[in-house]
Design an enzyme around this catalytic site. Structure first.
Site, short mmCIF file in Angstrom:
data_model
loop_
_atom_site.label_atom_id
_atom_site.label_comp_id
_atom_site.label_asym_id
_atom_site.label_seq_id
_atom_site.Cartn_x
_atom_site.Cartn_y
_atom_site.Cartn_z
CB SER A 38 -0.88 0.04 1.25
OG SER A 38 -1.80 -0.99 1.24
CG HIS A 69 -3.14 -2.02 -3.53
ND1 HIS A 69 -2.08 -2.86 -3.34
CD2 HIS A 69 -3.42 -1.51 -2.31
CE1 HIS A 69 -1.75 -2.89 -2.06
NE2 HIS A 69 -2.56 -2.07 -1.41
CG HIS A 91 -4.92 -6.55 0.47
ND1 HIS A 91 -4.78 -5.70 -0.58
CD2 HIS A 91 -3.85 -6.35 1.28
CE1 HIS A 91 -3.66 -4.99 -0.41
NE2 HIS A 91 -3.09 -5.37 0.71
CE1 TYR A 93 -8.34 -4.51 1.83
CE2 TYR A 93 -6.55 -5.30 3.20
CZ TYR A 93 -7.02 -4.44 2.22
OH TYR A 93 -6.17 -3.55 1.63
CD GLU A 94 -8.55 -6.19 -2.60
OE1 GLU A 94 -8.96 -5.81 -3.71
OE2 GLU A 94 -7.38 -6.53 -2.40
CB ALA A 121 1.63 -0.06 4.39
CG MET A 219 -4.77 -5.71 7.37
SD MET A 219 -6.05 -4.55 6.87
CE MET A 219 -6.14 -3.49 8.31
CB SER A 220 -0.63 -7.90 2.72
OG SER A 220 0.49 -7.14 3.13
CG ASN A 243 -0.34 3.00 11.16
OD1 ASN A 243 -0.21 2.49 10.05
ND2 ASN A 243 -0.87 2.35 12.17
CG HIS A 255 -6.50 3.23 3.35
ND1 HIS A 255 -5.53 2.24 3.43
CD2 HIS A 255 -6.75 3.39 2.01
CE1 HIS A 255 -5.22 1.82 2.21
NE2 HIS A 255 -5.95 2.50 1.34
N1 HPA Z 1 -2.75 -2.35 11.19
C1 HPA Z 1 -2.93 -3.24 10.19
N2 HPA Z 1 -2.49 -3.03 8.96
C2 HPA Z 1 -1.85 -1.89 8.70
C3 HPA Z 1 -1.64 -0.92 9.69
C4 HPA Z 1 -2.12 -1.15 11.01
O1 HPA Z 1 -1.96 -0.36 11.94
N3 HPA Z 1 -0.97 0.11 9.09
C5 HPA Z 1 -0.78 -0.25 7.80
N4 HPA Z 1 -1.31 -1.45 7.55
#
Ligand code: HPA
Length: 300
Positions: A38, A69, A91, A93-94, A121, A219-220, A243, A255
């Site tokens: 990401s 993406h 992903h 989650y999609e 990320a 998440m990947s 973050n 996001h």
């Molecule tokens: N959590 C999960 N996935 C992420 C995060 C997070 O804080 N930051 C970027 N991808």
């Protein structure tokens, strides 16, 4: 040996996709694959002689739906070192199943890719990690609740019970650390916890992850890493902390901020990736953990 002779199995679907890529590649056969996470799609511009194949033109290829993406398979080079870059990942989650999420990795396997560099990320779980920090993955926690290798056994894809003692190759970690040091870029080591998403975690979940030994969360990456090891590839994971994870600081996680932080740190990550691709493309193919001319590396 196909488990379901009447329906094309994963091997045949991956081979069909790989054949389309081979035709588009004009004889180029990179041995290094790179997946851009990401906010990191623009890193493709660090590569010369690019030839892009939209995912939509590759048979059986799933297409990403998430902002940030793009969906292109790009063949490019740095100083003569060739790589196949997946610009945009799929992903869980999609709503895709893990076979779809990891289908591009299977296609890379059919194309003869031996080394896979995964970027992501992530949220910083360890309290010293801050946005913009880079973390070289030393291991992972698969907390998705599923395994991408679940399903019929096809020995052409890999063995039924693959070892996961060293998912992230010691020698590639060593190489990445050396290159980062030469560039004056700090590269920490850490364990990646993979959750299904798409909601970010709660502060309690982050405390749980910390207690479990996680340093970053995302998440990947993990499904691809498992499939790549199953496929016999050597894997390097580079996580960008975009973050502080939930509850580490008072700020909520958004996001857009993740994408912004990705874009901001991309030049630094791009430099490291260029150097790593150049170095890895020149490395003799080797099993993960082999010492060869690269000393065993004990980072953690
Ligand atoms: N959590 C999960 N996935 C992420 C995060 C997070 O804080 N930051 C970027 N991808």
């Amino acid at each position: 040996m196909s488990p379901t002779p009447d329906v094309p199995g994963l091997f045949d679907r991956a081979e069909e996709a790989a054949e389309a890529v081979r035709r588009a590649a004009g004889g180029r056969t990179p041995r290094v694959g790179l997946v851009l996470g990401s906010g990191l799609n623009d890193l493709v511009e660090r590569f010369a002689d690019r030839r892009a194949v939209p995912y939509s033109r590759i048979p059986n290829f799933p297409t990403p739906t998430v902002a940030g993406h793009a969906g292109n398979l790009v063949i490019g080079s740095v100083e003569g070192a060739e790589a196949i870059i997946l610009q945009g990942r799929i992903h869980y989650y999609e709503g895709h199943d893990l076979d779809s999420v990891t289908f591009p990795t299977r296609v890379l396997q059919r194309l003869g890719v031996e080394t896979l560099i995964l970027t992501a990320a992530t949220g910083g779980v360890r309290s010293d990690l801050r946005p913009g920090n880079l973390v070289c993955l030393s291991d992972h926690l698969n907390l998705i609740g599923a395994n991408p290798l679940r399903g019929p056994d096809d020995p052409r894809l890999g063995e039924r019970f693959p070892d996961m003692t060293e998912v992230y190759s010691r020698r590639l970690r060593h190489a990445a650390k050396e290159e980062a040091r030469r560039l004056g870029v700090q590269l920490a080591s850490g364990v990646y916890a993979c959750l299904p998403g798409p909601s970010y975690e709660t502060p309690a979940e982050i405390r749980m992850l910390r207690a479990l030994g996680a340093d970053v969360v995302g998440m990947s990456t993990v499904p691809e890493a498992i499939v790549a090891r199953h496929a016999g590839m050597e894997v390097l994971g580079l996580a960008l902390v975009t973050n502080a994870a939930a509850g580490v600081l008072a700020a909520p996680i958004r996001h857009e901020h993740v994408l912004e932080a990705g874009a901001k740190a991309a030049p630094m990550l791009g430099k490291v990736i260029r150097r790593v691709v150049m170095r890895v493309a020149g490395m003799p193919a080797g099993e993960s953990g082999s010492t060869g001319e690269f000393p065993a590396y004990r980072p953690d």
